[in-house]
Design a protein around this motif. Sequence first.
Motif, PDB file in Angstrom:
ATOM      1  N   ALA A 158      16.713  34.157  47.306  1.00 45.62           N
ATOM      2  CA  ALA A 158      17.278  33.199  46.602  1.00 45.62           C
ATOM      3  C   ALA A 158      16.308  32.276  45.557  1.00 45.62           C
ATOM      4  O   ALA A 158      16.692  32.084  44.495  1.00 45.62           O
ATOM      5  CB  ALA A 158      17.913  31.914  47.638  1.00 45.62           C
ATOM      6  N   LEU A 159      15.016  32.094  46.127  1.00 41.95           N
ATOM      7  CA  LEU A 159      14.023  31.547  45.373  1.00 41.95           C
ATOM      8  C   LEU A 159      13.658  32.278  44.219  1.00 41.95           C
ATOM      9  O   LEU A 159      13.548  31.645  43.064  1.00 41.95           O
ATOM     10  CB  LEU A 159      12.877  31.198  46.331  1.00 41.95           C
ATOM     11  N   LEU A 160      13.655  33.611  44.268  1.00 40.19           N
ATOM     12  CA  LEU A 160      13.255  34.480  43.260  1.00 40.19           C
ATOM     13  C   LEU A 160      14.145  34.280  41.980  1.00 40.19           C
ATOM     14  O   LEU A 160      14.104  34.318  40.740  1.00 40.19           O
ATOM     15  CB  LEU A 160      13.011  35.786  43.778  1.00 40.19           C
ATOM     16  N   LYS A 161      15.444  34.489  42.599  1.00 35.48           N
ATOM     17  CA  LYS A 161      16.603  34.368  41.745  1.00 35.48           C
ATOM     18  C   LYS A 161      16.564  33.030  40.836  1.00 35.48           C
ATOM     19  O   LYS A 161      17.003  33.102  39.703  1.00 35.48           O
ATOM     20  CB  LYS A 161      17.943  34.832  42.305  1.00 35.48           C
ATOM     21  N   LYS A 162      16.371  31.918  41.478  1.00 33.48           N
ATOM     22  CA  LYS A 162      16.362  30.662  41.092  1.00 33.48           C
ATOM     23  C   LYS A 162      15.292  30.531  39.871  1.00 33.48           C
ATOM     24  O   LYS A 162      15.401  29.993  38.741  1.00 33.48           O
ATOM     25  CB  LYS A 162      16.056  29.602  41.943  1.00 33.48           C
ATOM     26  N   MET A 163      14.131  31.377  40.058  1.00 31.20           N
ATOM     27  CA  MET A 163      13.028  31.049  39.268  1.00 31.20           C
ATOM     28  C   MET A 163      13.099  32.016  38.086  1.00 31.20           C
ATOM     29  O   MET A 163      12.460  31.937  36.931  1.00 31.20           O
ATOM     30  CB  MET A 163      11.511  31.589  39.983  1.00 31.20           C
ATOM     31  N   THR A 164      13.634  33.427  38.297  1.00 29.54           N
ATOM     32  CA  THR A 164      13.816  34.371  37.152  1.00 29.54           C
ATOM     33  C   THR A 164      15.141  34.597  36.733  1.00 29.54           C
ATOM     34  O   THR A 164      15.310  35.247  35.664  1.00 29.54           O
ATOM     35  CB  THR A 164      13.134  35.574  37.651  1.00 29.54           C
ATOM     36  N   GLY A 165      16.137  34.019  37.508  1.00 26.91           N
ATOM     37  CA  GLY A 165      17.685  34.208  36.971  1.00 26.91           C
ATOM     38  C   GLY A 165      17.963  35.889  37.360  1.00 26.91           C
ATOM     39  O   GLY A 165      19.059  36.221  37.052  1.00 26.91           O
ATOM     40  N   LYS A 166      17.080  36.361  38.068  1.00 26.17           N
ATOM     41  CA  LYS A 166      17.379  37.816  38.782  1.00 26.17           C
ATOM     42  C   LYS A 166      17.094  37.929  39.860  1.00 26.17           C
ATOM     43  O   LYS A 166      15.856  38.037  40.301  1.00 26.17           O
ATOM     44  CB  LYS A 166      16.654  38.841  37.633  1.00 26.17           C
ATOM     45  N   GLY A 167      18.038  38.427  40.713  1.00 23.43           N
ATOM     46  CA  GLY A 167      17.513  38.544  42.228  1.00 23.43           C
ATOM     47  C   GLY A 167      17.121  39.942  42.541  1.00 23.43           C
ATOM     48  O   GLY A 167      17.905  40.915  41.824  1.00 23.43           O
ATOM     49  N   PRO A 168      16.563  40.170  43.594  1.00 28.37           N
ATOM     50  CA  PRO A 168      16.009  41.484  43.785  1.00 28.37           C
ATOM     51  C   PRO A 168      17.244  42.320  44.501  1.00 28.37           C
ATOM     52  O   PRO A 168      17.933  41.663  45.182  1.00 28.37           O
ATOM     53  CB  PRO A 168      14.740  41.456  44.756  1.00 28.37           C
ATOM     54  N   LYS A 169      17.218  43.751  44.303  1.00 28.77           N
ATOM     55  CA  LYS A 169      18.412  44.402  44.939  1.00 28.77           C
ATOM     56  C   LYS A 169      18.208  44.470  46.494  1.00 28.77           C
ATOM     57  O   LYS A 169      18.996  44.380  47.203  1.00 28.77           O
ATOM     58  CB  LYS A 169      18.341  45.752  44.451  1.00 28.77           C
ATOM     59  N   ASN A 170      16.830  44.834  46.753  1.00 28.33           N
ATOM     60  CA  ASN A 170      16.386  44.993  48.100  1.00 28.33           C
ATOM     61  C   ASN A 170      15.132  44.118  48.382  1.00 28.33           C
ATOM     62  O   ASN A 170      14.263  44.078  47.563  1.00 28.33           O
ATOM     63  CB  ASN A 170      16.087  46.450  48.492  1.00 28.33           C
ATOM     64  N   VAL A 171      15.200  43.636  49.732  1.00 27.47           N
ATOM     65  CA  VAL A 171      13.701  42.817  50.106  1.00 27.47           C
ATOM     66  C   VAL A 171      13.547  43.318  51.445  1.00 27.47           C
ATOM     67  O   VAL A 171      14.368  43.215  52.376  1.00 27.47           O
ATOM     68  CB  VAL A 171      14.254  41.214  50.046  1.00 27.47           C
ATOM     69  N   ASN A 172      12.426  43.776  51.898  1.00 28.80           N
ATOM     70  CA  ASN A 172      11.912  44.079  52.970  1.00 28.80           C
ATOM     71  C   ASN A 172      10.926  43.085  53.568  1.00 28.80           C
ATOM     72  O   ASN A 172       9.893  42.933  52.881  1.00 28.80           O
ATOM     73  CB  ASN A 172      11.257  45.514  53.008  1.00 28.80           C
ATOM     74  N   VAL A 173      10.839  42.852  54.725  1.00 23.62           N
ATOM     75  CA  VAL A 173      10.048  41.842  55.379  1.00 23.62           C
ATOM     76  C   VAL A 173       9.220  42.502  56.499  1.00 23.62           C
ATOM     77  O   VAL A 173      10.053  42.942  57.542  1.00 23.62           O
ATOM     78  CB  VAL A 173      10.479  40.276  55.601  1.00 23.62           C
ATOM     79  N   SER A 174       7.921  42.520  56.510  1.00 23.85           N
ATOM     80  CA  SER A 174       7.281  43.089  57.783  1.00 23.85           C
ATOM     81  C   SER A 174       6.553  42.279  58.383  1.00 23.85           C
ATOM     82  O   SER A 174       5.512  41.555  57.567  1.00 23.85           O
ATOM     83  CB  SER A 174       6.638  44.361  57.771  1.00 23.85           C
ATOM     84  N   LEU A 175       6.726  41.586  59.877  1.00 26.49           N
ATOM     85  CA  LEU A 175       5.667  40.489  60.413  1.00 26.49           C
ATOM     86  C   LEU A 175       4.604  41.310  61.203  1.00 26.49           C
ATOM     87  O   LEU A 175       4.814  42.150  61.864  1.00 26.49           O
ATOM     88  CB  LEU A 175       6.699  39.731  61.264  1.00 26.49           C
ATOM     89  N   GLY A 176       3.451  40.825  60.742  1.00 29.55           N
ATOM     90  CA  GLY A 176       2.196  41.512  61.140  1.00 29.55           C
ATOM     91  C   GLY A 176       1.489  40.558  62.338  1.00 29.55           C
ATOM     92  O   GLY A 176       2.066  39.423  62.503  1.00 29.55           O
ATOM     93  N   VAL A 177       0.590  40.680  62.885  1.00 27.51           N
ATOM     94  CA  VAL A 177      -0.143  39.762  63.808  1.00 27.51           C
ATOM     95  C   VAL A 177      -0.459  38.494  63.424  1.00 27.51           C
ATOM     96  O   VAL A 177      -0.285  37.504  63.653  1.00 27.51           O
ATOM     97  CB  VAL A 177      -1.113  40.430  64.830  1.00 27.51           C
TER      98      VAL A 177
END
Length: 256
Positions: A158-177
């Motif tokens: 949502a934040l990326l779309k707000k800043m660029t006008g284009k949202g990403p097709k895929n977002v992957n989040v990986s939590l590490g230690v």
Amino acid sequence: MGDSTYLKRMKILCVEDDEVARDALVTVLKRRSCRVYAGADGEEGLELYRKYKPDIILVDMLMPNMSGTELIENIRRECGDEKLAVIVVSALTDSGSIINAVDAGIDKYITKPVDIDELLSALEEQAEAIYNQKYVTGIAGNDNPRVKEDEIKREFAALLKKMTGKGPKNVNVSLGVSSIEITVSEVLTTMERTLYEKSKNIGVIKYTREVFFFSLEDEYCEMINNTMGRRYRLDKVFVNPEKDRIKLVFEEVRAR
């Protein structure tokens, strides 16, 4: 997630008084772990533990100033309920030494000369157990990490779309230690895509995207900090225009 990925998320402390053996172990560990610290005796090992709070400790039994058993006992008293793996690497093979180590609170006893495959297998097993206890069963923050990942995905997109006008097709989040990786694909704007296709000017696209994301570090870190309940900073930005993919690496800000 493969075993090697678990191990890459770990901080490892190697405590060994033999310099040659210590350097050899550190060389092996640095190829597979996130961070590696090395101590020459038990006292130095205890100082390094207090400073860096490693996830896994490799320790010899016979050392000057403080034995391996004493070091383990001290660390176990200080770490409390925190998940921590201790692997002994020692030339002592008698049952008495092994029993003393077990009583002190070890997870694995490996005899010298070290079989690297056995050592790596033990490290990977412990790394997976630590990751699962901290981030899958919800001990870290008492929340399911999958919920946190989904929340970061939604807010990041949502934040990326707000800043660029284009949202990403895929977002992957990986939590590490102590880190978070966010990978986004199909995120380049029409202008960036045209620039790449017409001139193959990858350097310009990489530079502008790196500047863009670092300029928004405060906004993204605030979003992540609110979700995780801990402070993070943007550490690295990797841009791959050919695959239209960007990866951001956030590192936890540790209190000093």
